[in-house]
Design a protein around this motif. Structure first.
Motif, PDB file in Angstrom:
ATOM      1  N   ALA A   1       0.826  -1.221   0.000  1.00 44.21           N
ATOM      2  CA  ALA A   1       0.000   0.000   0.000  1.00 44.21           C
ATOM      3  C   ALA A   1       0.856   1.265   0.000  1.00 44.21           C
ATOM      4  CB  ALA A   1      -0.958  -0.019   1.183  1.00 44.21           C
ATOM      5  N   HIS A   2       0.269   2.384   0.498  1.00 44.57           N
ATOM      6  CA  HIS A   2       0.922   3.691   0.518  1.00 44.57           C
ATOM      7  C   HIS A   2       1.398   4.085  -0.885  1.00 44.57           C
ATOM      8  CE1 HIS A   2       0.670   3.517   4.832  1.00 44.57           C
ATOM      9  NE2 HIS A   2       1.372   2.395   4.861  1.00 44.57           N
ATOM     10  N   GLN A   3       0.502   3.918  -1.852  1.00 39.23           N
ATOM     11  CA  GLN A   3       0.820   4.256  -3.232  1.00 39.23           C
ATOM     12  C   GLN A   3       0.074   5.522  -3.658  1.00 39.23           C
ATOM     13  OE1 GLN A   3       3.088   2.302  -4.863  1.00 39.23           O
ATOM     14  NE2 GLN A   3       3.177   1.171  -2.923  1.00 39.23           N
ATOM     15  N   ARG A   4       0.622   6.192  -4.643  1.00 36.33           N
ATOM     16  CA  ARG A   4      -0.084   7.324  -5.250  1.00 36.33           C
ATOM     17  C   ARG A   4      -1.168   6.783  -6.173  1.00 36.33           C
ATOM     18  NH1 ARG A   4       2.079  10.061  -8.813  1.00 36.33           N
ATOM     19  NH2 ARG A   4       1.492  12.196  -8.319  1.00 36.33           N
ATOM     20  N   PRO A   5      -2.287   7.503  -6.320  1.00 38.70           N
ATOM     21  CA  PRO A   5      -3.279   7.099  -7.316  1.00 38.70           C
ATOM     22  C   PRO A   5      -2.641   7.010  -8.702  1.00 38.70           C
ATOM     23  CG  PRO A   5      -4.211   8.738  -5.862  1.00 38.70           C
ATOM     24  CD  PRO A   5      -2.742   8.652  -5.518  1.00 38.70           C
ATOM     25  N   LYS A   6      -2.903   5.912  -9.401  1.00 42.22           N
ATOM     26  CA  LYS A   6      -2.256   5.722 -10.701  1.00 42.22           C
ATOM     27  C   LYS A   6      -2.991   4.669 -11.501  1.00 42.22           C
ATOM     28  CE  LYS A   6       1.052   2.389  -8.710  1.00 42.22           C
ATOM     29  NZ  LYS A   6       2.479   2.071  -8.507  1.00 42.22           N
ATOM     30  N   LEU A   7      -2.655   4.590 -12.765  1.00 47.73           N
ATOM     31  CA  LEU A   7      -3.171   3.570 -13.682  1.00 47.73           C
ATOM     32  C   LEU A   7      -1.996   3.001 -14.456  1.00 47.73           C
ATOM     33  CD1 LEU A   7      -5.479   2.084 -15.227  1.00 47.73           C
ATOM     34  CD2 LEU A   7      -5.536   4.047 -16.784  1.00 47.73           C
ATOM     35  N   GLU A   8      -1.794   1.682 -14.343  1.00 48.94           N
ATOM     36  CA  GLU A   8      -0.697   1.023 -15.042  1.00 48.94           C
ATOM     37  C   GLU A   8      -1.223  -0.210 -15.764  1.00 48.94           C
ATOM     38  OE1 GLU A   8       2.096   0.162 -11.970  1.00 48.94           O
ATOM     39  OE2 GLU A   8       2.962   2.188 -11.944  1.00 48.94           O
ATOM     40  N   ARG A   9      -0.595  -0.517 -16.878  1.00 51.05           N
ATOM     41  CA  ARG A   9      -0.989  -1.699 -17.653  1.00 51.05           C
ATOM     42  C   ARG A   9       0.146  -2.711 -17.639  1.00 51.05           C
ATOM     43  NH1 ARG A   9      -4.068  -1.988 -23.500  1.00 51.05           N
ATOM     44  NH2 ARG A   9      -4.073  -4.258 -23.656  1.00 51.05           N
ATOM     45  N   TYR A  10      -0.182  -3.916 -17.222  1.00 52.85           N
ATOM     46  CA  TYR A  10       0.769  -5.029 -17.218  1.00 52.85           C
ATOM     47  C   TYR A  10       0.189  -6.147 -18.092  1.00 52.85           C
ATOM     48  CZ  TYR A  10       2.857  -2.756 -13.120  1.00 52.85           C
ATOM     49  OH  TYR A  10       3.451  -1.861 -12.257  1.00 52.85           O
ATOM     50  N   ASP A  11       0.727  -6.287 -19.283  1.00 49.37           N
ATOM     51  CA  ASP A  11       0.240  -7.304 -20.218  1.00 49.37           C
ATOM     52  C   ASP A  11      -1.267  -7.149 -20.423  1.00 49.37           C
ATOM     53  OD1 ASP A  11       2.835  -8.305 -20.392  1.00 49.37           O
ATOM     54  OD2 ASP A  11       2.552  -9.591 -18.646  1.00 49.37           O
ATOM     55  N   ASP A  12      -2.058  -8.134 -19.962  1.00 50.72           N
ATOM     56  CA  ASP A  12      -3.505  -8.089 -20.159  1.00 50.72           C
ATOM     57  C   ASP A  12      -4.245  -7.686 -18.885  1.00 50.72           C
ATOM     58  OD1 ASP A  12      -3.307  -8.878 -22.808  1.00 50.72           O
ATOM     59  OD2 ASP A  12      -3.316 -11.017 -22.289  1.00 50.72           O
ATOM     60  N   THR A  13      -3.598  -6.909 -18.034  1.00 45.61           N
ATOM     61  CA  THR A  13      -4.205  -6.495 -16.766  1.00 45.61           C
ATOM     62  C   THR A  13      -4.008  -5.005 -16.550  1.00 45.61           C
ATOM     63  OG1 THR A  13      -3.716  -8.669 -15.805  1.00 45.61           O
ATOM     64  CG2 THR A  13      -4.261  -6.887 -14.280  1.00 45.61           C
ATOM     65  N   LEU A  14      -5.070  -4.342 -16.130  1.00 46.22           N
ATOM     66  CA  LEU A  14      -4.982  -2.955 -15.708  1.00 46.22           C
ATOM     67  C   LEU A  14      -4.869  -2.922 -14.184  1.00 46.22           C
ATOM     68  CD1 LEU A  14      -7.692  -1.088 -17.853  1.00 46.22           C
ATOM     69  CD2 LEU A  14      -5.214  -1.042 -18.154  1.00 46.22           C
ATOM     70  N   PHE A  15      -3.923  -2.151 -13.687  1.00 47.37           N
ATOM     71  CA  PHE A  15      -3.753  -1.996 -12.247  1.00 47.37           C
ATOM     72  C   PHE A  15      -4.041  -0.545 -11.898  1.00 47.37           C
ATOM     73  CE2 PHE A  15      -0.814  -1.125  -8.585  1.00 47.37           C
ATOM     74  CZ  PHE A  15      -1.560  -1.822  -7.643  1.00 47.37           C
ATOM     75  N   THR A  16      -5.071  -0.320 -11.104  1.00 48.59           N
ATOM     76  CA  THR A  16      -5.510   1.030 -10.762  1.00 48.59           C
ATOM     77  C   THR A  16      -5.468   1.200  -9.245  1.00 48.59           C
ATOM     78  OG1 THR A  16      -7.081   0.823 -12.593  1.00 48.59           O
ATOM     79  CG2 THR A  16      -7.277   2.767 -11.198  1.00 48.59           C
ATOM     80  N   VAL A  17      -4.952   2.344  -8.817  1.00 49.22           N
ATOM     81  CA  VAL A  17      -4.881   2.665  -7.394  1.00 49.22           C
ATOM     82  C   VAL A  17      -5.743   3.894  -7.130  1.00 49.22           C
ATOM     83  CG1 VAL A  17      -3.394   3.323  -5.466  1.00 49.22           C
ATOM     84  CG2 VAL A  17      -2.555   1.714  -7.196  1.00 49.22           C
ATOM     85  N   PHE A  18      -6.632   3.779  -6.154  1.00 55.16           N
ATOM     86  CA  PHE A  18      -7.474   4.893  -5.725  1.00 55.16           C
ATOM     87  C   PHE A  18      -7.184   5.195  -4.250  1.00 55.16           C
ATOM     88  CE2 PHE A  18      -9.912   2.582  -8.935  1.00 55.16           C
ATOM     89  CZ  PHE A  18     -10.243   3.594  -9.833  1.00 55.16           C
ATOM     90  N   LYS A  19      -7.153   6.474  -3.912  1.00 54.66           N
ATOM     91  CA  LYS A  19      -7.084   6.898  -2.521  1.00 54.66           C
ATOM     92  C   LYS A  19      -8.510   7.216  -2.061  1.00 54.66           C
ATOM     93  CE  LYS A  19      -2.681   7.434  -1.049  1.00 54.66           C
ATOM     94  NZ  LYS A  19      -2.144   6.927   0.230  1.00 54.66           N
ATOM     95  N   THR A  20      -8.963   6.525  -1.026  1.00 52.47           N
ATOM     96  CA  THR A  20     -10.274   6.828  -0.472  1.00 52.47           C
ATOM     97  C   THR A  20     -10.122   7.858   0.643  1.00 52.47           C
ATOM     98  OG1 THR A  20     -10.093   4.969   1.078  1.00 52.47           O
ATOM     99  CG2 THR A  20     -11.175   4.555  -1.035  1.00 52.47           C
ATOM    100  N   ILE A  21     -11.124   8.717   0.775  1.00 51.37           N
ATOM    101  CA  ILE A  21     -11.106   9.780   1.780  1.00 51.37           C
ATOM    102  C   ILE A  21     -12.354   9.652   2.649  1.00 51.37           C
ATOM    103  CG2 ILE A  21     -11.141  12.270   2.183  1.00 51.37           C
ATOM    104  CD1 ILE A  21      -8.543  11.413   1.067  1.00 51.37           C
TER     105      ILE A  21
END
Length: 368
Positions: A100-120
């Motif tokens: 955890a402790h990641q910045r919100p982001k969108l990354e693509r790894y092969d056939d997978t999207l990895f998205t990070v959201f910060k909830t408030i």
């Protein structure tokens, strides 16, 4: 058009300050000995099975079609390792999801999207103080593939349980596949930002009124500066959650992606618009708090100058009798009116007259 209205109603619940933007939930599935909160297969928009293990759910999807949605809460490396192997998740994304402790982001790894959201989450408080916690952050990571969605949640707020139930009540939306879940999560997170922004606005208005209102007798401006600074720190934390998410939402709303259904992509534009509005609010909060803090410091400086003028004025007044008493205390034989019968009253009258004259001068000039 009815489909669009139904879709909006399903994925954008009305969130206001009167209700919490998220369920505050730290529970896991009582029947499970892992971080898995829920795991189910969805086929044609319907939940096709009771909760089962991730491996069993994936076997059903590969054999019968549909997609699997696995929800986890703060998994350890060992708990997540099996799921990562089963769904061929990239090690870098797995590391981010676990620690955890990641910045919100969108990354693509092969056939997978990895998205990070910060909830408030807005922390309710009876009174804003210099140590009040205003916002609390958490994280939701989302792995999106062709036939699976894996959500990893960190923190005690931002539960996706209610969101899953709402989506299950709308098979037409779930039939769009994993991208519909991704959109629903993004929409809930951003709607949470809107609710928190409204609550923070109330706190800022309260501080602004206190700063520019007349201070009560005996009160100090120092407390206001502490509250303003604490609120500014909380707004900065809010800003760190909102600003980095702008680019991922822009990509999801504008760039065609194989893993995102075209019908769903249109609604990412709506999420991006809401996020842009919240971002403008948060930036305005930061600027407004800077102005309020400067005004508060200016008021404190003016108050200190007024106090110093009063102290200086009284010091000048008391200097007169001090000086005269010092002169007559030197015990010389030849002092003015030293042996005169009315010398003492005359000196006292002269001293008082001089002091009163100086006092009137300071009073007339606004120093007293």
């Amino acid at each position: 058009m009815s489909m669009i209205r139904d879709l909006r109603a399903a994925v954008r619940p009305a969130l206001r300050r009167s209700g919490a933007p998220y369920e505050y939930d730290t529970t896991r599935d009582a029947s499970a000995n892992s971080a898995v909160v829920d795991c189910a297969v969805y086929r044609e928009g319907m939940r096709a099975s009771a909760p089962c293990s991730p491996a069993e759910a994936m076997r059903r999807v590969r054999a019968e079609g549909g997609f699997v949605w696995i929800g986890l809460h703060e998994p350890t490396e060992q708990e997540f390792a099996g799921i990562a192997r089963e769904f061929s998740l990239h090690p870098l994304a797995v590391e981010d999801a676990v620690h955890a402790h990641q910045r919100p982001k969108l990354e693509r790894y092969d056939d997978t999207l990895f998205t990070v959201f910060k909830t408030i989450h807005y922390v309710e408080h009876a009174e804003l103080t210099a140590t009040s916690e205003v916002v609390e952050t958490g994280e939701v990571m989302c792995f999106t593939g062709e036939d699976f969605v894996i959500t990893v949640r960190h923190g005690g707020q931002g539960s996706l349980r209610a969101l899953r139930h709402r989506l299950e009540e709308d098979p037409q939306l779930l039939a769009k596949g994993p991208s519909a879940v991704l959109h629903a999560i993004a929409d809930q997170v951003v709607d949470g930002y809107i609710a928190v922004a409204d609550a923070v606005q109330d706190d800022i208005d309260e501080v602004e009124i206190d700063v520019f209102s007349a201070p009560s007798k005996g009160s100090s401006r120092g407390g206001d500066a502490g509250r303003i600074y604490q609120l500014k720190r909380e707004v900065l934390e809010f800003k760190r959650a909102v600003t980095p998410l702008m680019r991922p939402m822009q990509l999801l709303s504008e760039r065609p992606m194989r893993l995102v259904d075209p019908d769903i992509q249109k609604y990412f534009r709506d999420v991006a618009d809401h996020l842009a509005r919240v971002h403008e609010q948060v930036v305005a909060f930061d600027d407004l708090l800077n102005s309020i803090l400067q005004a508060n410091l200016a008021q404190a400086s003016v108050a200190q100058n007024e106090d110093m003028r009063k102290i200086t004025s009284w010091a000048a007044i008391f200097a007169v009798p001090t000086m005269i008493a010092g002169i007559y205390g030197m015990n010389f034989d030849y002092m003015p009116e030293l042996h005169w019968k009315y010398g003492y009253p005359a000196v006292m009258v002269v001293t008082v007259t001089i002091c009163v004259t100086i006092h009137r001068g300071f009073k007339r000039n606004g120093w007293l």
